[in-house]
Design an enzyme around this catalytic site. Structure first.
Site, PDB file in Angstrom:
ATOM      1  CG  ASN A 209      -1.454  -0.626  -0.869  1.00 44.23           C
ATOM      2  OD1 ASN A 209      -1.067  -0.378   0.327  1.00 44.23           O
ATOM      3  ND2 ASN A 209      -1.796  -2.027  -1.037  1.00 44.23           N
ATOM      4  CG  ASP A 278      -8.255  -5.337  -5.382  1.00 48.47           C
ATOM      5  OD1 ASP A 278      -8.539  -5.936  -4.589  1.00 48.47           O
ATOM      6  OD2 ASP A 278      -8.599  -3.888  -5.564  1.00 48.47           O
ATOM      7  CE  LYS A 288      17.860  -4.201 -12.143  1.00 51.09           C
ATOM      8  NZ  LYS A 288      19.090  -3.612 -12.284  1.00 51.09           N
ATOM      9  CG  PHE A 323     -11.104  -1.606   7.151  1.00 46.95           C
ATOM     10  CD1 PHE A 323     -11.164  -2.428   8.339  1.00 46.95           C
ATOM     11  CD2 PHE A 323     -10.569  -0.161   7.751  1.00 46.95           C
ATOM     12  CE1 PHE A 323     -11.025  -2.324   9.756  1.00 46.95           C
ATOM     13  CE2 PHE A 323     -10.310   0.089   9.001  1.00 46.95           C
ATOM     14  CZ  PHE A 323     -10.504  -0.699   9.904  1.00 46.95           C
ATOM     15  CE  LYS A 337     -15.215  -2.018  -1.902  1.00 45.59           C
ATOM     16  NZ  LYS A 337     -14.151  -0.807  -1.670  1.00 45.59           N
ATOM     17  CE  LYS A 341     -14.845  -7.111  -0.910  1.00 46.35           C
ATOM     18  NZ  LYS A 341     -13.103  -6.897  -1.038  1.00 46.35           N
TER      19      LYS A 341
HETATM   20  N1  CTP Z   1      -9.575  -7.379   0.574  1.00 43.06           N
HETATM   21  C1  CTP Z   1      -9.446  -8.783   0.673  1.00 43.06           C
HETATM   22  N2  CTP Z   1      -8.929  -9.413  -0.621  1.00 43.06           N
HETATM   23  C2  CTP Z   1      -8.572  -8.567  -1.588  1.00 43.06           C
HETATM   24  C3  CTP Z   1      -8.828  -7.188  -1.740  1.00 43.06           C
HETATM   25  C4  CTP Z   1      -9.472  -6.747  -0.732  1.00 43.06           C
HETATM   26  O1  CTP Z   1      -9.648  -9.153   1.700  1.00 43.06           O
HETATM   27  N3  CTP Z   1      -7.823  -9.280  -2.723  1.00 43.06           N
HETATM   28  C5  CTP Z   1     -10.540  -6.743   1.703  1.00 43.06           C
HETATM   29  C6  CTP Z   1      -9.654  -5.523   2.320  1.00 43.06           C
HETATM   30  O2  CTP Z   1      -8.916  -5.933   3.552  1.00 43.06           O
HETATM   31  C7  CTP Z   1     -10.717  -4.719   2.655  1.00 43.06           C
HETATM   32  C8  CTP Z   1     -11.863  -4.911   1.718  1.00 43.06           C
HETATM   33  O3  CTP Z   1     -11.540  -6.044   1.271  1.00 43.06           O
HETATM   34  O4  CTP Z   1     -11.008  -5.234   4.297  1.00 43.06           O
HETATM   35  C9  CTP Z   1     -11.978  -3.804   0.921  1.00 43.06           C
HETATM   36  O5  CTP Z   1     -11.136  -3.910  -0.138  1.00 43.06           O
HETATM   37  P1  CTP Z   1     -10.962  -2.922  -1.230  1.00 43.06           P
HETATM   38  O6  CTP Z   1      -9.842  -3.351  -2.268  1.00 43.06           O
HETATM   39  O7  CTP Z   1     -11.532  -1.595  -1.065  1.00 43.06           O
HETATM   40  O8  CTP Z   1     -12.326  -3.574  -1.981  1.00 43.06           O
HETATM   41  P2  CTP Z   1     -12.627  -4.241  -3.446  1.00 43.06           P
HETATM   42  O9  CTP Z   1     -13.867  -5.170  -3.074  1.00 43.06           O
HETATM   43  O10 CTP Z   1     -11.504  -4.843  -3.927  1.00 43.06           O
HETATM   44  O11 CTP Z   1     -13.344  -3.328  -3.883  1.00 43.06           O
HETATM   45  P3  CTP Z   1     -12.737  -2.065  -5.091  1.00 43.06           P
HETATM   46  O12 CTP Z   1     -13.648  -2.592  -6.366  1.00 43.06           O
HETATM   47  O13 CTP Z   1     -13.177  -0.744  -4.596  1.00 43.06           O
HETATM   48  O14 CTP Z   1     -11.406  -2.632  -5.470  1.00 43.06           O
END
Ligand code: CTP
Length: 399
Positions: A209, A278, A288, A323, A337, A341
């Site tokens: 990303n 994610d 490759k 975040f 969130k 969490k």
């Molecule tokens: N985060 C994490 N581990 C992951 C994905 C996210 O620790 N596998 C943490 C990020 O570092 C951030 C927070 O979760 O602090 C939010 O990440 P985000 O991807 O926006 O949250 P999600 O719960 O994955 O929500 P979404 O449904 O929007 O993807």
């Protein structure tokens, strides 16, 4: 750099490293500080006062009996004007005089009179530095609250190799800034995650990303500046490790999971600023992948959610800050969130806001707290956002 508007009294004493104080003067002025240079008589044998005069824009003061200077009792005026007092390079002689209260020239009299924090950067021959009497004098100064910047080791002008080099300008600037920064995170262990993760498709390709890591690095830098013991678990970024921060480099979300979870118990505060992938490719090809004319579909599988796992295993007294970057329904999604969490605080930012998000030096955020309250600070540099985040986390700790 938080030295803008500060009066820095810079004392240059007589060693070969005196020339490096010219660069320090220049960088301090560029940072917005008002630099007042004092030199010992012997320092003028190594570098001319006019160099500092030109770089600082202020007159360089050399000895107590200089009659051409506007201030009445110069050493007292400068001692009072100083927000921070810096001796760089500091010879064994000025260190000995400072330790014993000897005041026999402009530098030593002003030093004795000042109430400002004092930063001492020793630079001398290794034998002189390692001599127990110099070490004892430094211990005396430390015990009196002086900030001693350890000399670097390496090749010395006298031909010896060892400790005694004046550190580079960024290290000196860091030491000076730290001396004027409240050490309100002292004694706390803080873990920050930053940057993107990379999920390998094959040996040459990955999914990732746009995260630059700037927000996480700003958090780590400010926490270290405020005295915390900081671990920065970082995905691949182009950024320099902030001073005083222990950096652990990772590539994938699973690497980050291991690096964070294995250190989590020891932390007082965990701030998860990283943009963690994610999903990862369900399979990583060993070789490759070759193109063909067919469409390519990549199956993805879920990565572990690090923040959620931290929330489930949070120990009493530990604070967790997550975040959330969103493109729609910022507050609703972020509040959800925070709850899901088990965070104490969640920093939400919208990719749609001007000046916020990936790669920028500023950020516009909304802070959400577990008790349902919210706060939206004005758009400001990521370093300032970092300070606000730690201010709020400290307030939560105090409750
Ligand atoms: N985060 C994490 N581990 C992951 C994905 C996210 O620790 N596998 C943490 C990020 O570092 C951030 C927070 O979760 O602090 C939010 O990440 P985000 O991807 O926006 O949250 P999600 O719960 O994955 O929500 P979404 O449904 O929007 O993807």
């Amino acid at each position: 750099m938080r030295l803008a508007g500060k009066t820095v009294v810079l004392c240059v004493t007589g060693g070969i490293a005196a020339y490096k104080a010219a660069d320090l003067t220049s960088k301090l002025r560029q940072a917005g500080a008002d630099v007042r240079v004092l030199m010992t008589e012997s320092a003028t044998q190594f570098i001319a006062p006019i160099t500092f005069e030109t770089l600082s824009g202020n007159r360089t003061v050399v000895d107590t009996f200089d009659r051409n200077f506007a201030w009445e009792v110069e050493h007292i005026s400068l001692a009072k004007a100083a927000d921070v007092f810096v001796i760089a390079p500091a010879t064994a002689n000025i260190i000995a005089k400072a330790a014993h209260g000897i005041a026999d020239d402009m530098v030593s009299t002003t030093l004795l009179a000042t109430r400002a924090p004092v930063v001492v950067a020793p630079a001398m021959n290794t034998g002189m530095y390692d001599n127990p009497v110099t070490q004892q004098n430094l211990d005396t100064l430390r015990a009196r609250g002086f900030h001693i910047i350890e000399p670097a080791a390496g090749h010395l002008a006298c031909g010896d190799t060892g400790r005694g080099k004046l550190p580079d300008t960024p290290t000196l600037l860091h030491g000076i800034e730290r001396a004027v920064t409240k050490q309100d995170l002292q004694g706390l262990r803080v873990l920050v995650t930053a940057g993107p993760t990379q999920e390998a498709l094959d040996p040459v390709r990955f999914l990732s990303n746009h995260s630059s890591g700037k927000m996480g690095y700003a958090l780590a830098a400010r926490a270290a500046m405020r005295g915390a013991q900081v671990t920065l678990v970082s995905g691949p970024t182009a950024l320099q490790t902030p001073y005083g921060v222990t950096r652990v480099d990772i590539t994938s979300a699973r690497d980050m999971y291991d690096a964070v979870l294995s250190r989590a118990d020891a932390q007082d505060i965990i701030v998860k600023a990283a943009a963690v992938g994610d999903y990862r490719p369900a399979q990583t090809a060993d070789e490759k992948m070759k193109k063909s004319d067919d469409e390519l579909t990549v199956a993805l599988t879920r990565n572990p959610d690090i923040l959620a796992e931290l929330g489930r295993n949070k120990r009493p007294g530990q604070l967790l800050c997550g975040f959330a970057m969103e493109t729609q329904n910022l507050i609703e999604n972020a509040a959800d969130k925070l709850r899901r969490k088990h965070c104490d605080m969640l920093v939400a930012n919208s990719l749609r806001d001007k000046g916020a998000g990936f790669g920028t030096d500023t950020n516009a955020v909304t802070l959400l707290f577990a008790d349902g309250s919210r706060e939206t600070p004005p758009l400001c540099p990521k370093e300032d956002v970092a300070d606000i985040i730690f201010d709020r986390l400290l307030a939560l700790r105090a409750n």
